[in-house]
Design a protein around this motif. Structure first.
Motif, PDB file in Angstrom:
ATOM      1  N   ALA B 182       6.625  -8.939   3.998  1.00  0.00           N
ATOM      2  CA  ALA B 182       6.740  -7.823   4.938  1.00  0.00           C
ATOM      3  C   ALA B 182       6.115  -8.210   6.284  1.00  0.00           C
ATOM      4  O   ALA B 182       5.380  -7.444   6.884  1.00  0.00           O
ATOM      5  N   ASP B 204      -4.520 -10.496   4.340  1.00  0.00           N
ATOM      6  CA  ASP B 204      -5.405  -9.866   5.336  1.00  0.00           C
ATOM      7  C   ASP B 204      -5.776  -8.429   4.948  1.00  0.00           C
ATOM      8  O   ASP B 204      -4.931  -7.538   4.946  1.00  0.00           O
ATOM      9  N   VAL B 205      -7.051  -8.236   4.665  1.00  0.00           N
ATOM     10  CA  VAL B 205      -7.506  -6.938   4.183  1.00  0.00           C
ATOM     11  C   VAL B 205      -7.251  -5.832   5.215  1.00  0.00           C
ATOM     12  O   VAL B 205      -7.049  -4.677   4.864  1.00  0.00           O
ATOM     13  N   ALA B 206      -7.215  -6.212   6.492  1.00  0.00           N
ATOM     14  CA  ALA B 206      -7.020  -5.203   7.533  1.00  0.00           C
ATOM     15  C   ALA B 206      -5.617  -4.597   7.466  1.00  0.00           C
ATOM     16  O   ALA B 206      -5.386  -3.506   7.969  1.00  0.00           O
ATOM     17  N   SER B 207      -4.670  -5.327   6.859  1.00  0.00           N
ATOM     18  CA  SER B 207      -3.304  -4.810   6.747  1.00  0.00           C
ATOM     19  C   SER B 207      -2.993  -4.352   5.328  1.00  0.00           C
ATOM     20  O   SER B 207      -1.821  -4.149   4.984  1.00  0.00           O
ATOM     21  N   TYR B 210      -1.114  -1.095   5.181  1.00  0.00           N
ATOM     22  CA  TYR B 210       0.266  -1.287   5.629  1.00  0.00           C
ATOM     23  C   TYR B 210       1.115  -1.864   4.503  1.00  0.00           C
ATOM     24  O   TYR B 210       2.191  -1.348   4.189  1.00  0.00           O
ATOM     25  N   ALA B 213       1.853   0.481   1.502  1.00  0.00           N
ATOM     26  CA  ALA B 213       2.949   1.420   1.778  1.00  0.00           C
ATOM     27  C   ALA B 213       4.297   0.707   1.733  1.00  0.00           C
ATOM     28  O   ALA B 213       5.274   1.232   1.193  1.00  0.00           O
ATOM     29  N   CYS B 214       4.376  -0.504   2.290  1.00  0.00           N
ATOM     30  CA  CYS B 214       5.640  -1.270   2.272  1.00  0.00           C
ATOM     31  C   CYS B 214       6.086  -1.535   0.839  1.00  0.00           C
ATOM     32  O   CYS B 214       7.262  -1.392   0.504  1.00  0.00           O
TER      33      CYS B 214
END
Lengths: 98, 238, 970
Positions: B182, B204-207, B210, B213-214
């Motif tokens: 994604a 990446d934990v920051a995403s 995101y 949900a994807c």
């Protein structure tokens, strides 16, 4: 493109990093030649050596690509080309950096 | 929020998707300094069926740790870790943990799916900058979220978000793909739970929110759901 | 029975007579069957006019019944330009024609047709671009007249997505060649995807006639479809269009709202051929159609396409059409065979045996329109005298004209990846050249038409694909006889008429004379002819005009057609919706561990590079007051900013200090352990690209921070350099492993002391610019005593999984101190008061250190650092601009905006890079580039703020606030 570490991947996984060129000696090179080095590319037709980055692994490697056909002839680790530790002599000349 | 268990915000270590887990009705238990989602469904058998079909689980709080540096492989071997000899393969340790060889100088250690392996803890303690050894710990346990996607339909779901062919016939157990999922960088490791295909996915934990949900969106057409760690353990026979 | 033209079963392979579908066309209710397309259901009800033409508004009907022409484009609710000959009908569908005023049957705009001699080729270029500005006057009128369908801006959002598919072989085209290839390759063990745009497999076997008895097609279809179904390893995808073929066999498929991206090792191209029109006067009337269109109507939809037909042909297939029509109960007025001495074909013989009238060496020179041009009522047969010339004329009554005068290969896809089409003089059609590597063409796309040849080519292509994969595929099957023997194209199917309306391009209403005029105007290269005349630029993209336009252009210029190329073929193959291209739209967003806490505190979030960050905390309308209070809290109490977004890179190993010396401008070899130091990075041209702080935790260990947006670039750049230097150092990006806050304000230490039990925070034990490791609230932490905002402050970096817990601990401990979280807007004001530069805001892509007063951060003693050599060049030259601090004391002056220009005399000297009203200083302050001569303290310069207004700014020393830095070093 075949990444030497990860195998064949979609081109969207890669970032181009410019031609592989040697750096002129900053101590002896003229201003004009340095400007040429940092600003100009040869843009040759034919097989050229280029830096490519596999983004997901932050892995830099070298690809030989034919600029006329866009065919990637081969790829290999940068350590095949850059084999030795590079040192910069202190101006006035007293050995390596560290 | 949850019945009887703990609440994630009461504990110091928190998964990047703990709110999503709570919203989905997770029952949390305390582990690894935080709250992990043990189960979602009231009916445990139904959750197992979901996990066999297609499920997403959050492993982010389970031990995982990276090592980098040009003496990484040698040093890990000296520490008794089997790091094999091929990049992009994971090697199973005697306690169930995996040593995932990401590059000639980089290894990612992940615990067994029950989170019982003490390997990461032991190696983190063993590594010292004073040793003059070029094998350095990288705190992937914090930098990387860790999800697990399980089920027969996992590969079909992945085909919607990832350009690498992860079908079981083409992507073997313990094989690693470091690729774009994604449009974010991720490490995918196949590690079946018994006879159910399963894939670890770390990035990446920051995403994390995101990607969570994807993946749920991509799973919808395959009738996917969420699985707790208890369900995963049962599928793995642990 | 739905429709008066419906034939009895078994005709109608695709329709389900047991289901009725009622829809609206132009407001009238129409009944169709399940499986009907809009066009077939209308044809069943004797409705043939589907649209009006683009320029002359002539009534048009289906030409191909295969979705290949623009004549069938209709308007659906929210969807313009839908091909009615492939769009299935459904109950309640509201279908309208396009491109008319009033009604489709009676268009008030047809007067345009009478003006045709005032609408010459290149008309728009010639007429509306002089005098200057004329186009602006004419454009709205022309656009309204010429528009296709209507875009409905309120159309509901669809859900579109994409998926990858993986296979050894993809076979594009599910006709006889494609199915044979798929079966052969799969038998050898290949994984095969078989794609066809139609609802069922079969291709021409579904509609065309291959023998006198009319049985071979159905027989072969049944055999092949059953074999495909029985064969393991074939994934059949019908209703799927292959729309692009890109490098390394990357094939884009579209099915419904999903795009499939296929990476196949071998590609078999079996896309077939497209029948080509005959050019004669009024060849665009409704019910003048391709022979294959009539066959599709009969066999696919069970529709009798007329009552009395004239068939123009140049091959045996045309006789097959005549036989099919006769079988469907259509009288045959005549078959006009363009060939003077036709080869004896099986179907020709059969047709003649039935007593059908056949004229050889004869063409249709004109069609007689019926009822307002909405139908045809006769065809004029003329004797062919020469290339495109004819004499005499006999009118044969008919309501249907079929054209079977040749084919062009559907060879567009390989041209997306280096393939090309070229004219083959012998067969008078295009042939495919330069197929991409691992591409194999089979069947009529290869120029072969005879069914046994097509089947053999399919088997051969499948075998070659399997063999190329290294599969055991047995002995090479017999290579079918080369294409070329199979000549079904007439070499000059163009019969211009002195009164025109002899259409070469139906989409764009281009007649023979238009093409010739374009050549006469000097646009006689086919690519130029196309752009000038617009031939081939319409929705059907030259599928029926490229061959004939090429013939005309080459003849007009006296060149040989041998090897002549058509215009460049580009993707996509057919129209695609933007939704399919956009897909699910993946755009990774990065959130810090404290993100939800910000939202809960009422933060307005803003996009900052890849991150979402708090802009300020408060209601949108309260922005100014919120920012002011946040600034006050930091200056007077304590504030907290989430700085988790700062890049974090660990540099470890024996060469760590040497590596930093090379990457950054300062010197780091003697930086003491436990201290931090400023970092500035330049690129090789000497331009400042990033900055940050390095903390030395060990002789061999530095922790480096980068700007929030620069982290990944800096990391890549470091890896790239060390790939060449090969220093003994490890570089690890740990940006996301650490959450961080900046705790700043005079109360910061008091707040932190009770939480940091293993770190002595007293000024002597932990002085400014020192770094420590320890615990804060029980959380392992790295503490940096630095301050971007100019107050006593600590940056606290903790494992990201505990970032939210740290935030919670500090907020609750800070309650007694009046702690206030602050956002980026407040931070920008605070750091501006300290005169700190933000890389990328106060610098640009050309700023070198001397311009930004940063030469203090450059070490002169190092042998090398990136940008050092270039910096020597810069410093040897006179400064062209300088970054200065300025103040505006006029209390009524507005705050200048970033990029407002600064002037030196009448010249632009530079621009404002930052500006804000400072409560602490009681005036407007900012940073701006000015001419070196204006840079003296006390000098003034004008700022142009728009609407012709200027502000006078005074150059003042920076930092503006607390110039001795006492507050941050408390």
């Amino acid at each position: 493109m075949r990444c030497p570490l990860n195998g064949p991947r979609n081109i969207s996984e890669f970032v181009y990093g410019g031609e592989v060129v040697g750096m002129p000696d900053p101590e002896t090179v003229s201003d004009a030649d340095w400007a040429d080095h940092v600003f100009l590319e040869d843009n040759r037709r034919g097989v050229v050596r280029e830096w490519w980055l596999h983004v997901a692994t932050a892995y830099w490697f070298i690809a030989e690509r034919d600029t006329a056909t866009d065919e990637i002839v081969r790829t290999y680790p940068s350590s095949d080309v850059f084999t030795e530790r590079v040192s910069f002599p202190v101006p006035g000349g007293k050995g390596g950096g560290t | 929020m949850s019945d009887g268990g703990v609440s994630p915000a009461e504990l110091p270590r928190r998964s990047p998707v703990y709110r999503e887990l709570a919203f989905a009705g997770a029952r949390f238990v305390e582990a690894h300094g935080g709250a992990v989602a043990e189960s979602f469904a009231i009916d445990a058998a139904a959750e197992i069926r979901t996990a066999r079909r297609l499920a997403l689980a959050d492993f982010s709080l389970l031990p995982h740790l990276g090592f980098k540096g040009r003496e990484t492989v040698d040093w890990l071997r000296r520490q008794g870790v089997d790091v094999g000899d091929r990049d992009n393969l994971a090697y199973r340790q005697s306690d169930g943990a995996l040593a995932a060889r990401l590059a000639p100088r980089e290894v990612l250690l992940i615990s067994d799916v029950a989170g019982r392996s003490g390997l990461c803890k032991r190696l983190a303690a063993a590594a010292s900058i004073d040793e003059e050894i070029e094998a350095f710990p990288v705190p992937r346990g914090d930098g990387y979220f860790w999800f697990l996607v399980s089920g027969e339909r996992a590969a079909a779901m992945f085909a919607k978000v990832c350009g690498v062919d992860l079908r079981t016939g083409k992507f073997s157990e313990l094989e690693i793909a470091q690729t774009s999922v994604a449009r974010m960088n991720a490490v995918v490791v196949r590690d079946d739970l018994g006879d159910t295909p399963a894939y670890h996915i770390l990035g990446d934990v920051a995403s994390a929110g995101y990607l969570w949900a994807c993946l749920l969106d991509a799973m919808e057409e395959f009738d996917g759901g969420l699985a707790g760690l208890g369900t995963v353990r049962r599928l793995a026979g642990l | 029975m739905t429709g008066i033209n419906r034939l009895p079963a078994p005709a109608g392979l695709l329709i389900d007579r047991s289901r009725t579908r009622t829809f609206k066309f132009e407001g009238q209710l129409v009944d169709g069957c399940g499986g009907d397309t809009i066009a077939s259901a209308l044809a069943a009800n004797d409705i043939w006019v589907l649209s009006r033409s683009f320029k002359y508004r002539r009534p048009r009907g289906a030409l191909t019944m295969a979705g290949q022409d623009a004549n069938t484009l209709v308007q659906l609710p929210g969807r313009p330009n839908v091909p009615a000959d492939v769009e299935p009908v459904s109950d309640g569908l509201d279908v309208r024609g396009q491109n008319y005023e009033g009604s489709l049957a009676h268009d008030r705009g047809t007067w345009v047709g009478w003006l045709h001699r005032f609408l010459p080729v290149g008309f728009y270029y010639k007429a509306f671009y002089k005098p200057r500005g004329a186009w602006r006057f004419w454009a709205p009128f022309i656009r309204r007249k010429a528009g296709l369908g209507r875009v409905d801006e309120a159309a509901p959002r669809g859900y579109f997505d994409k998926a990858y598919l993986f296979s050894d072989v993809i076979v594009i085209g599910g006709g006889p060649a494609g199915m044979s290839a798929a079966i052969t390759a799969a038998k050898a063990g290949a994984e095969v995807i078989l794609v066809d745009e139609n609802p069922i497999l079969g291709g021409a076997l579904n509609y065309a006639r291959f023998d006198a008895a009319g049985e071979a097609g159905a027989r072969e279809r049944q055999r092949l479809v059953e074999s495909v179904a029985a064969q393991d390893g074939i994934q059949v995808m019908t209703g799927t269009v292959a729309n692009g073929w890109f490098a390394d066999n990357f094939v884009a498929l579209m099915r419904g709202n999903r795009m499939f991206k296929v990476r196949a090792r071998e590609v078999v191209l079996a896309t077939g051929a497209m029948e080509q029109p005959l050019v004669f006067r009024n060849n665009d009337l409704p019910r003048i159609m391709m022979g294959t269109a009539a066959q599709r109507l009969i066999r696919l939809y069970g529709i009798r396409p007329g009552t009395r037909a004239v068939v123009a042909t140049a091959n045996d297939d045309g006789y097959g059409v005549a036989l099919d029509l006769a079988d469907a109960g259509v009288q045959i007025g005549a078959v006009a065979d363009l060939r003077a001495e036709p080869d004896a074909g099986e179907m020709a013989a059969a047709a003649k045996a039935t007593g059908i009238r056949v004229e050889t060496g004869c063409t249709i020179s004109s069609a007689i329109p019926g009822g307002g041009g909405r139908s045809v009522r006769g065809a004029v047969l003329s004797r062919i005298e020469g290339r495109g010339t004819y004499g005499g004329g006999e009118t044969v009554d008919c309501d249907l004209v079929c054209m079977s005068v040749g084919y062009a290969p559907a060879g567009q896809l390989p041209c997306h990846d280096g393939g090309r089409l070229a004219m083959d003089e012998k067969t008078s059609t295009f042939v495919l050249r330069n197929l991409p590597a691992h591409g194999h063409a089979a069947g009529s796309v290869n120029g072969s038409r005879a069914l046994d040849t097509v089947l053999a080519e399919g088997v051969h292509a499948g075998w070659r694909a399997a063999a190329a994969l290294g599969l055991e595929a047995g002995a090479e099957p017999a290579v079918p006889e080369a294409r070329g023997a199979d000549d079904r194209n007439h070499d000059w199917p163009l019969f211009p008429h002195e009164d025109g309306k002899d259409f070469v391009d139906f989409d764009e209403d281009l007649q023979v004379q238009d093409i010739l005029n374009a050549c006469a105007d000097g646009f006689d290269d086919i690519e130029l002819t196309k752009r000038y005349s617009t031939v081939g630029m319409g929705p059907s993209q030259g599928r029926h005009s490229a061959l004939n336009a090429l013939r005309l252009v080459y003849r007009a210029t006296g060149r040989s057609l041998a090897d002549a190329p058509p215009t460049t073929v580009r993707p996509p193959y057919t129209a695609e919706t933007f939704g399919v291209l956009a897909g699910r739209n993946f755009e990774p967003v990065r959130y810090t561990p404290m993100h939800h806490r910000h939202l809960e505190s009422g933060a307005r979030m803003m996009v900052a590079g890849p991150w979402m960050r708090p802009s300020f905390y408060g209601a949108p309308h309260d922005r100014e007051r919120s920012v002011r209070e946040e600034v006050r809290a930091v200056r007077g109490g304590v504030g907290m900013l989430d700085v988790s977004t700062l890049g974090g890179i660990e540099i470890r190993g024996p060469d760590a200090a040497e590596f930093l010396n090379r990457m950054y401008t300062f010197t780091y070899a003697r930086q003491p352990v436990g201290r931090s130091r400023y970092l500035m990075m330049c690129d090789q041209t000497g331009v400042i690209v990033d900055d940050g702080v390095t903390c030395r935790f060990h002789e061999r260990h530095f922790y480096v921070t980068t700007t929030s947006s620069g982290a990944s670039d800096v990391y890549r750049e470091m890896l790239w350099w060390n790939a060449q230097w090969r220093l003994a150092v490890d570089i690890s990006d740990v940006t996301n492993a650490y959450a961080a806050v900046s705790l700043a304000g005079p109360e910061a230490r008091k707040l932190l002391v009770p939480l940091a039990d293993d770190i002595d925070l007293s000024p002597d034990a932990f002085p400014y610019m020192d770094v420590r490791t320890g615990h804060v609230g029980g959380i392992p932490a790295r503490l940096l005593r630095i301050g971007f905002v100019g107050e006593l402050g600590f940056e606290i970096h903790v494992p990201s999984s505990q970032g939210e817990a740290l935030w919670d601990a500090l907020m609750s401990a800070g309650e007694a101190h009046g702690i206030r979280p602050f956002g980026l807007e407040a931070q920008r004001v605070l750091r501006l008061e300290k005169g700190h530069v933000i890389i990328g805001q106060d610098t640009d892509g050309l700023t070198y250190p001397a311009e930004a007063n940063m030469t203090w951060a450059i070490s002169r003693k190092k042998p090398f650092f990136v940008g050092g050599r270039a910096n020597r060049v810069h410093e040897a030259r006179p400064l062209l601009r300088k970054l200065v601090g300025f103040a505006i004391h006029d209390p009524k002056a507005p705050v200048p905006e970033e990029c407002h220009l600064t002037l030196y005399g009448n010249d632009i000297a530079g621009r404002v890079t930052s500006a804000a009203r400072s409560e602490a200083l009681g005036c407007i302050i900012g940073l701006a580039y000015v001419a070196p001569a204006q840079a003296e303290i006390g000098a003034s310069f004008p700022i142009k703020i728009g609407q012709g207004r200027f502000l006078e700014a005074e150059v003042v020393p920076v930092p503006f606030y607390d110039p001795d830095n006492r507050r941050q070093e408390m």
